[in-house]
Scaffold this motif. Structure first.
Motif, mmCIF file in Angstrom:
data_model
loop_
_atom_site.group_PDB
_atom_site.id
_atom_site.type_symbol
_atom_site.label_atom_id
_atom_site.label_comp_id
_atom_site.label_asym_id
_atom_site.label_seq_id
_atom_site.Cartn_x
_atom_site.Cartn_y
_atom_site.Cartn_z
ATOM 1 N N PHE A 101 36.563 50.305 36.500
ATOM 2 C CA PHE A 101 37.354 49.152 36.088
ATOM 3 C C PHE A 101 38.449 48.935 37.119
ATOM 4 O O PHE A 101 39.166 49.868 37.486
ATOM 5 N N GLU A 102 38.543 47.703 37.616
ATOM 6 C CA GLU A 102 39.554 47.391 38.617
ATOM 7 C C GLU A 102 40.733 46.681 37.957
ATOM 8 O O GLU A 102 40.565 45.625 37.338
ATOM 9 N N CYS A 103 41.904 47.275 38.082
ATOM 10 C CA CYS A 103 43.098 46.714 37.470
ATOM 11 C C CYS A 103 43.402 45.341 38.079
ATOM 12 O O CYS A 103 43.508 45.214 39.305
ATOM 13 N N PRO A 104 43.520 44.308 37.246
ATOM 14 C CA PRO A 104 43.774 42.965 37.779
ATOM 15 C C PRO A 104 45.175 42.816 38.390
ATOM 16 O O PRO A 104 45.418 41.884 39.165
ATOM 17 N N CYS A 140 47.150 45.610 39.983
ATOM 18 C CA CYS A 140 47.375 46.391 41.210
ATOM 19 C C CYS A 140 46.120 46.596 42.047
ATOM 20 O O CYS A 140 46.191 47.052 43.190
ATOM 21 N N GLY A 141 44.948 46.285 41.485
ATOM 22 C CA GLY A 141 43.700 46.428 42.233
ATOM 23 C C GLY A 141 43.147 47.836 42.278
ATOM 24 O O GLY A 141 42.122 48.082 42.907
ATOM 25 N N LYS A 142 43.803 48.779 41.602
ATOM 26 C CA LYS A 142 43.335 50.165 41.611
ATOM 27 C C LYS A 142 42.090 50.302 40.746
ATOM 28 O O LYS A 142 41.975 49.706 39.677
ATOM 29 N N GLN A 143 41.146 51.123 41.235
ATOM 30 C CA GLN A 143 39.916 51.356 40.493
ATOM 31 C C GLN A 143 40.060 52.563 39.572
ATOM 32 O O GLN A 143 40.505 53.629 39.998
ATOM 33 N N HIS A 144 39.685 52.393 38.321
ATOM 34 C CA HIS A 144 39.742 53.474 37.329
ATOM 35 C C HIS A 144 38.321 53.819 36.901
ATOM 36 O O HIS A 144 37.566 52.946 36.473
ATOM 37 N N LYS A 145 37.930 55.096 37.001
ATOM 38 C CA LYS A 145 36.589 55.561 36.630
ATOM 39 C C LYS A 145 36.588 55.910 35.140
ATOM 40 O O LYS A 145 36.790 57.062 34.750
ATOM 41 N N ILE A 146 36.356 54.915 34.314
ATOM 42 C CA ILE A 146 36.444 55.080 32.860
ATOM 43 C C ILE A 146 35.455 56.123 32.349
ATOM 44 O O ILE A 146 35.775 56.928 31.468
ATOM 45 N N MET A 164 33.306 47.090 35.570
ATOM 46 C CA MET A 164 33.456 46.574 34.205
ATOM 47 C C MET A 164 34.298 45.308 34.278
ATOM 48 O O MET A 164 35.485 45.362 34.591
ATOM 49 N N ARG A 165 33.657 44.164 34.031
ATOM 50 C CA ARG A 165 34.353 42.881 34.093
ATOM 51 C C ARG A 165 34.210 42.167 32.758
ATOM 52 O O ARG A 165 33.103 41.747 32.390
ATOM 53 N N PRO A 166 35.297 42.044 32.004
ATOM 54 C CA PRO A 166 35.224 41.427 30.671
ATOM 55 C C PRO A 166 34.596 40.034 30.684
ATOM 56 O O PRO A 166 33.918 39.654 29.728
ATOM 57 N N GLU A 167 34.782 39.294 31.773
ATOM 58 C CA GLU A 167 34.244 37.935 31.809
ATOM 59 C C GLU A 167 32.720 37.913 31.799
ATOM 60 O O GLU A 167 32.097 36.954 31.343
ATOM 61 N N ILE A 168 32.091 39.013 32.306
ATOM 62 C CA ILE A 168 30.625 39.076 32.279
ATOM 63 C C ILE A 168 30.137 39.232 30.845
ATOM 64 O O ILE A 168 29.211 38.540 30.407
ATOM 65 N N ALA A 169 30.768 40.150 30.097
ATOM 66 C CA ALA A 169 30.391 40.357 28.693
ATOM 67 C C ALA A 169 30.607 39.087 27.877
ATOM 68 O O ALA A 169 29.779 38.720 27.035
ATOM 69 N N THR A 170 31.704 38.407 28.148
ATOM 70 C CA THR A 170 32.006 37.160 27.429
ATOM 71 C C THR A 170 30.947 36.104 27.708
ATOM 72 O O THR A 170 30.469 35.420 26.791
ATOM 73 N N ALA A 171 30.553 35.974 28.981
ATOM 74 C CA ALA A 171 29.540 34.983 29.359
ATOM 75 C C ALA A 171 28.184 35.322 28.744
ATOM 76 O O ALA A 171 27.467 34.424 28.268
ATOM 77 N N ALA A 172 27.823 36.612 28.729
ATOM 78 C CA ALA A 172 26.536 37.029 28.152
ATOM 79 C C ALA A 172 26.494 36.736 26.662
ATOM 80 O O ALA A 172 25.488 36.232 26.140
ATOM 81 N N ASP A 173 27.583 37.037 25.969
ATOM 82 C CA ASP A 173 27.645 36.785 24.521
ATOM 83 C C ASP A 173 27.586 35.295 24.209
ATOM 84 O O ASP A 173 27.068 34.886 23.162
ATOM 85 N N ALA A 174 28.109 34.486 25.125
ATOM 86 C CA ALA A 174 28.141 33.031 24.908
ATOM 87 C C ALA A 174 26.877 32.332 25.414
ATOM 88 O O ALA A 174 26.767 31.105 25.328
#
Length: 294
Positions: A228-231, A233-239, A262-272
């Motif tokens: 997950f890339e923090c919007p 600071c841009g730091k990557q977090h290995k969830i 992990m990009r929330p907008e992808i999940a939102t688009a898939a669900d829609a």
């Protein structure tokens, strides 16, 4: 009394009941490779007369819940954005999610030519069991052979027309349907989908080993939910922990690895049902590999 003559089976080296006179009792053919009687028989099923499919790519995963159908959808979108004619055969009969991601609730129609696929907004052609059910929430309570037969029918009876790339969204695991697809369809390569957990890495190897056993090349591995890339600071977090996918790819000589954040907008688009509007650039490297297939 003279000892009764036995046929020796090439598989077990003994007098096998499957290898009796007149052919193999399992397949009814005299040229069964298990019986040492000739060349192995091809199990490939011919496509519909009105179909002209150039490349078949199976998208597989060793277990469920890693985003296999999402990757199938994004790969089809990526190739369509390159101007290719693309189709998706949804072989995940008991858990179809392709229609939902593309926002299609149509019912398939047929003629004497065969069954017609459903076309998406950008021209991707789909076939899924959901297009044949009265209610998309009706569970498919079929046994393995019936499910495998439906997948074969989607290949043989659907009028796909001309198609540069067909993506087959496989069910998870290495059961009946993957075996049917590998044996019945002319699969040009597979894409393996996984996630970062170490346990999943072991399951990925099972999928890769199955492909090798079926003589199907592995085009690449996609690690979904890689980070997950923090919007801010841009730091990557290995969830889900550190990735092991490069080690697995190196072990099996697989050159192409894609890591999807992990990009929330992808999940939102898939669900829609708006997956075609998603930026699929994370998979362009994998798309390049498909363009290079002979």
């Amino acid at each position: 009394m003279a000892e009764e003559e036995k046929n020796e089976c090439s598989s077990c080296g003994e007098g096998c009941s499957s290898c009796g006179e007149g052919g193999c009792s399992s397949c009814g053919e005299g040229g069964c490779s298990s019986c040492g009687g000739g060349e192995p028989q091809s199990l490939l099923v011919p496509a519909n007369t009105f179909s002209d499919i150039k490349k078949v790519i199976a998208v597989v995963s060793g277990k469920g819940g890693v985003g296999k159908s999402l990757v199938t959808s994004l790969m089809s979108v990526a190739m369509r954005q390159r101007g290719k004619k693309v189709s998706v055969l949804d072989a995940d009969i008991t858990g179809p999610s392709i229609p939902k991601m593309f926002g299609r609730k149509d019912k398939a129609t047929a003629s004497e030519m065969g069954l017609f696929p459903i076309e998406t907004e950008t021209g991707i052609e789909l076939m899924s069991v959901n297009f044949l059910l009265e209610d998309e929430t009706t569970p498919v309570l079929w046994r393995g052979p019936v499910i495998s037969g439906v997948v074969t029918q989607f290949w043989q009876d659907v009028v796909w027309g001309y198609c540069d790339y067909m993506f087959v969204d496989m069910p998870p695991g290495t059961g009946d349907v993957p075996l049917t697809v590998f044996q019945s369809l002319p699969v040009d390569g597979i894409i393996v989908v996984t996630s970062p957990q170490e346990l999943v890495g072991m399951i990925v190897e099972k999928a890769v080993n199955m492909a090798n056993a079926m003589n199907v090349p592995v085009i690449g591995i996609v690690e979904n939910m890689s980070y997950f890339e923090c919007p801010d600071c841009g730091k990557q977090h290995k969830i889900f922990g550190e990735s092991h996918i490069d080690e697995i790819a190196k072990k099996h000589g697989i050159k192409t690895v894609a890591k999807l954040p992990m990009r929330p907008e992808i999940a939102t688009a898939a669900d829609a049902g708006m997956i075609e509007k998603v930026d699929a650039s994370d998979l362009f490297k994998m798309a390049d590999m498909l363009d290079e297939l002979k």
